[in-house]
Design a protein around this motif. Sequence first.
Motif, short mmCIF file in Angstrom:
data_model
loop_
_atom_site.label_atom_id
_atom_site.label_comp_id
_atom_site.label_asym_id
_atom_site.label_seq_id
_atom_site.Cartn_x
_atom_site.Cartn_y
_atom_site.Cartn_z
N ILE A 293 42.08 99.70 83.54
CA ILE A 293 40.90 99.29 84.31
C ILE A 293 41.16 99.21 85.81
O ILE A 293 40.34 99.69 86.60
CB ILE A 293 40.33 97.96 83.76
CG1 ILE A 293 39.61 98.22 82.43
CG2 ILE A 293 39.37 97.32 84.76
CD1 ILE A 293 39.13 96.97 81.74
N ALA B 93 40.71 102.56 87.43
CA ALA B 93 39.64 103.37 86.84
C ALA B 93 39.04 104.34 87.84
O ALA B 93 38.60 105.43 87.48
CB ALA B 93 38.55 102.47 86.27
N TYR B 94 39.03 103.97 89.13
CA TYR B 94 38.48 104.87 90.16
C TYR B 94 39.59 105.49 91.00
O TYR B 94 39.33 106.05 92.06
CB TYR B 94 37.48 104.10 91.03
CG TYR B 94 36.17 103.91 90.33
CD1 TYR B 94 35.16 104.86 90.41
CD2 TYR B 94 35.94 102.78 89.54
CE1 TYR B 94 33.96 104.70 89.75
CE2 TYR B 94 34.75 102.61 88.88
CZ TYR B 94 33.76 103.57 88.98
OH TYR B 94 32.57 103.41 88.32
N ARG C 193 43.53 106.68 87.07
CA ARG C 193 43.49 106.31 85.66
C ARG C 193 42.10 106.43 85.05
O ARG C 193 41.83 105.87 84.00
CB ARG C 193 44.00 104.87 85.48
CG ARG C 193 45.46 104.68 85.87
CD ARG C 193 45.91 103.27 85.59
NE ARG C 193 47.30 103.06 85.93
CZ ARG C 193 47.93 101.89 85.82
NH1 ARG C 193 47.27 100.83 85.38
NH2 ARG C 193 49.21 101.78 86.15
N GLY C 194 41.21 107.14 85.71
CA GLY C 194 39.85 107.28 85.18
C GLY C 194 39.83 107.95 83.82
O GLY C 194 39.17 107.48 82.89
N LEU D 275 41.28 105.59 81.10
CA LEU D 275 40.32 104.59 80.64
C LEU D 275 39.27 105.21 79.73
O LEU D 275 38.98 104.68 78.65
CB LEU D 275 39.65 103.92 81.84
CG LEU D 275 38.52 102.93 81.51
CD1 LEU D 275 39.06 101.73 80.75
CD2 LEU D 275 37.80 102.49 82.77
N TRP E 277 31.63 110.14 79.20
CA TRP E 277 32.79 109.32 79.58
C TRP E 277 33.99 110.21 79.93
O TRP E 277 34.67 109.99 80.93
CB TRP E 277 33.16 108.38 78.44
CG TRP E 277 32.32 107.14 78.37
CD1 TRP E 277 31.31 106.88 77.50
CD2 TRP E 277 32.43 105.97 79.20
NE1 TRP E 277 30.76 105.64 77.74
CE2 TRP E 277 31.43 105.07 78.77
CE3 TRP E 277 33.25 105.63 80.25
CZ2 TRP E 277 31.26 103.83 79.38
CZ3 TRP E 277 33.08 104.39 80.86
CH2 TRP E 277 32.09 103.51 80.42
N GLY F 249 35.89 110.95 83.51
CA GLY F 249 37.31 110.76 83.74
C GLY F 249 37.94 111.88 84.54
O GLY F 249 38.88 111.66 85.31
N ARG G 255 31.91 109.90 89.28
CA ARG G 255 32.33 109.14 88.10
C ARG G 255 31.35 108.02 87.77
O ARG G 255 30.98 107.82 86.61
CB ARG G 255 33.73 108.58 88.34
CG ARG G 255 34.39 107.98 87.11
CD ARG G 255 35.87 107.75 87.39
NE ARG G 255 36.58 109.00 87.60
CZ ARG G 255 37.81 109.09 88.09
NH1 ARG G 255 38.47 107.98 88.44
NH2 ARG G 255 38.39 110.26 88.23
N TRP H 200 29.37 107.71 84.18
CA TRP H 200 29.61 106.58 83.29
C TRP H 200 28.37 105.71 83.12
O TRP H 200 28.13 105.18 82.04
CB TRP H 200 30.79 105.76 83.84
CG TRP H 200 32.11 106.43 83.60
CD1 TRP H 200 32.33 107.60 82.91
CD2 TRP H 200 33.39 106.00 84.07
NE1 TRP H 200 33.67 107.91 82.90
CE2 TRP H 200 34.35 106.96 83.61
CE3 TRP H 200 33.84 104.91 84.81
CZ2 TRP H 200 35.71 106.82 83.88
CZ3 TRP H 200 35.20 104.79 85.09
CH2 TRP H 200 36.12 105.73 84.63
#
Length: 258
Positions: free
Chosen positions: A28, A31-32, A35-36, A39, A81, A85, A92, A96
């Motif tokens: 998390i 996430a941006y 690691r998008g 997640l 989703w 990612g 993104r 999402w």
Amino acid sequence: MTRATTAVRQGGAAPAPLVGVALMAVAIPGAYGGRGLALASRYVGLQLVRGVTLIIALRPRRAHAREERFLFWFVVSGVLWIIGGFAAPAWRTGLWLAALVINYLAAALRYPTPVRGRIPLEQYSQLSVHFGERYQQIAILALGELTLTFGGLPYTPARAVGFAAALLTALLFWQIYVLQSNKLVDRSVHRRPRQSVYLAPYIYAVVVTGVIATSAGVDLVLHEPLGVTTPASWVVLIVGGPVLFVVGRMNSEYVLLG
């Protein structure tokens, strides 16, 4: 939730979702960033494994049709989703959000699915004793976010005061909501079971959003505890998070209990 689903969950299927949620939590913060995809793939993978497992487990009882509808719509939203990612951060958020809209819209329409159709209305009156516990656990996990930032920052007296305020906020949130949530939901289950099942996901989304906004406000305060040029948006976030939480809590009692 049917008795068959309850039996499956009591039979030890919890470790896999627990591991999946833990892996999501690790991804998390980035996430941006980088690691998008991690997640998104973990979230989608968790839903797919859960759906397939329940369908297989419930098939002998012929209680799998509901889970097939859930799985169908999670596959549809899961595509967005995963694409999100891979996408740039600017795209993104939109992808999402579109995936979340699909999930909530499908739930509002009772998961219309090819061949299977919609979930029959009478199934919304079938609940397990764990209905209230589920939402209590969601709130507890969200409240934990309020106090996670402090450990990674250099110690200063101002940050210590900010952390104490965050801790007090988490305790007050717990008293306002978690302490009575089981009784609230359990009473509503007996009075209005169909309404409880149908509306609970939307009601508690407001509560959890309030916690997330408050957590973001805490993060700002801990990083800039003595900031003197605070933008208006920061004030809205810091104050608006708790307000949204309380409004969601009030709305939950009104809708579920009348």
